[in-house]
Design an enzyme around this catalytic site. Sequence first.
Site, PDB file in Angstrom:
ATOM      1  N   ASP A  68      11.553   8.708   2.564  1.00 32.82           N
ATOM      2  CA  ASP A  68      11.763   7.730   1.505  1.00 32.82           C
ATOM      3  C   ASP A  68      12.728   6.650   1.995  1.00 32.82           C
ATOM      4  OD1 ASP A  68      11.360   7.613  -1.775  1.00 32.82           O
ATOM      5  OD2 ASP A  68      13.177   6.619  -1.087  1.00 32.82           O
ATOM      6  N   ARG A  79      12.891  10.468 -15.025  1.00 32.76           N
ATOM      7  CA  ARG A  79      11.621  11.055 -14.578  1.00 32.76           C
ATOM      8  C   ARG A  79      11.687  11.636 -13.162  1.00 32.76           C
ATOM      9  NH1 ARG A  79      12.273   5.964 -13.984  1.00 32.76           N
ATOM     10  NH2 ARG A  79      11.563   4.828 -12.155  1.00 32.76           N
ATOM     11  N   ASN A 139       3.226   1.627  -3.999  1.00 38.00           N
ATOM     12  CA  ASN A 139       2.456   0.417  -3.713  1.00 38.00           C
ATOM     13  C   ASN A 139       1.211   0.760  -2.909  1.00 38.00           C
ATOM     14  OD1 ASN A 139       3.023  -0.394  -0.597  1.00 38.00           O
ATOM     15  ND2 ASN A 139       4.818   0.627  -1.470  1.00 38.00           N
ATOM     16  N   GLU A 141      -0.226  -0.978  -0.526  1.00 38.02           N
ATOM     17  CA  GLU A 141      -0.176  -1.286   0.896  1.00 38.02           C
ATOM     18  C   GLU A 141       0.155  -0.029   1.702  1.00 38.02           C
ATOM     19  OE1 GLU A 141       2.623  -3.878   3.897  1.00 38.02           O
ATOM     20  OE2 GLU A 141       1.931  -4.834   2.051  1.00 38.02           O
ATOM     21  N   CYS A 179     -12.802   8.190   0.659  1.00 36.04           N
ATOM     22  CA  CYS A 179     -11.418   7.877   0.991  1.00 36.04           C
ATOM     23  C   CYS A 179     -10.898   6.828   0.009  1.00 36.04           C
ATOM     24  CB  CYS A 179     -11.300   7.404   2.437  1.00 36.04           C
ATOM     25  SG  CYS A 179     -11.821   5.693   2.721  1.00 36.04           S
ATOM     26  N   CYS A 196       5.850   0.361 -12.921  1.00 32.57           N
ATOM     27  CA  CYS A 196       6.712   1.159 -13.786  1.00 32.57           C
ATOM     28  C   CYS A 196       7.849   0.324 -14.353  1.00 32.57           C
ATOM     29  CB  CYS A 196       7.277   2.351 -13.008  1.00 32.57           C
ATOM     30  SG  CYS A 196       6.051   3.613 -12.609  1.00 32.57           S
TER      31      CYS A 196
END
Length: 354
Positions: A68, A79, A139, A141, A179, A196
């Site tokens: 991350d 959340r 995202n 991408e 896919c 979000c």
Amino acid sequence: MNPQSHEASPPPDHGARYSKQERFAPIGVAGQQRLAEGTAVVVGCGALGSLSASLLVRAGVGTVRIVDRDFVELSNLQRQVLFDEKDAAEGSPKAVAAATKLRAVNSQVAIEAVVADVTHENIRQMAAGAGVIVDGTDNFETRLLINDYAVQSGTPWVYGGCLGAEGQVLTILPGQSACLTCLVPEPPAPGATPTCDTAGVLGPAVGVVASMQAAEAIKVLSGATEAVCRKLTVVDLWDSSTRQFDLANLHPPGSCPTCDDRQFPWLGGKLGSEAVTLCGRNAVQVRPAQAAKLDLPALATRLRPLGEVSSNPFFVRLKLPPHTVTIFADGRSIVAGSEDPIEAKALLARLLGA
């Protein structure tokens, strides 16, 4: 990669820890052993990724690598179940905070924390040895990059997304199922779809989607690929509905550039946004993977609840202290208030899904 890792050290209750899971016939003792020998890579440790990682660690997956680029904020706690107020106050990297929590949960699992932005230059290293990749990104991408890598390498992966009260899950088994490119040939233009941050998200919806993702990953790692769902599943917790879509005939045979023609432009770096630090301006410019013509008035309306918005026919500007984000009609953005391309891209992903 230089992950912060933790070697597994089985406690004396090894047999009791997984007894309920082993008694589930489709897994059994043999499936549990395969889980213990498996590696899951969770890309993105926000709402979906933090719960998916937790469930995989608790299930006894031998190695869980958490990747991350972001840090914990107070707004995450509604959340993102692995984090607490202390993590938010300290601005802890999400991968590190998650790994710290999970090492206290299961010392039998080797947990690797990698603080990095996944790109075409490092994805092979990030996903090395993976038996399955779990999508916790924000995202398309990055998702299309994961899809390119997964299809080329033959690595199963589980796509997941959540917005409002609705979520989607799709497991990709390269060579056996559709896919992500079959479903989403190219990413939406920056700001063209809600995120979000602009549309909100219901915590329980995140829980359902992440649980479904973890279950699919467990199927793959335990060797039960015949049980994998090869349809796109869409759930809506507000109207209590579930729908499934068969993607087998989504495109004529041979028409997918990724799984049929073996073209991998995201993995090869031919597609992908470009972030450049602007010298002397304390700002980063981010160009989208493909130029787009944005609906600036609609974008201004969507961003207005987040902060002070100004606009003209050429750009929309959002003041979100300590940053000011300027989004141009061609999809290009300038994030002022930072010289860190990773920070800029993370902020734009939250605002624009880009």
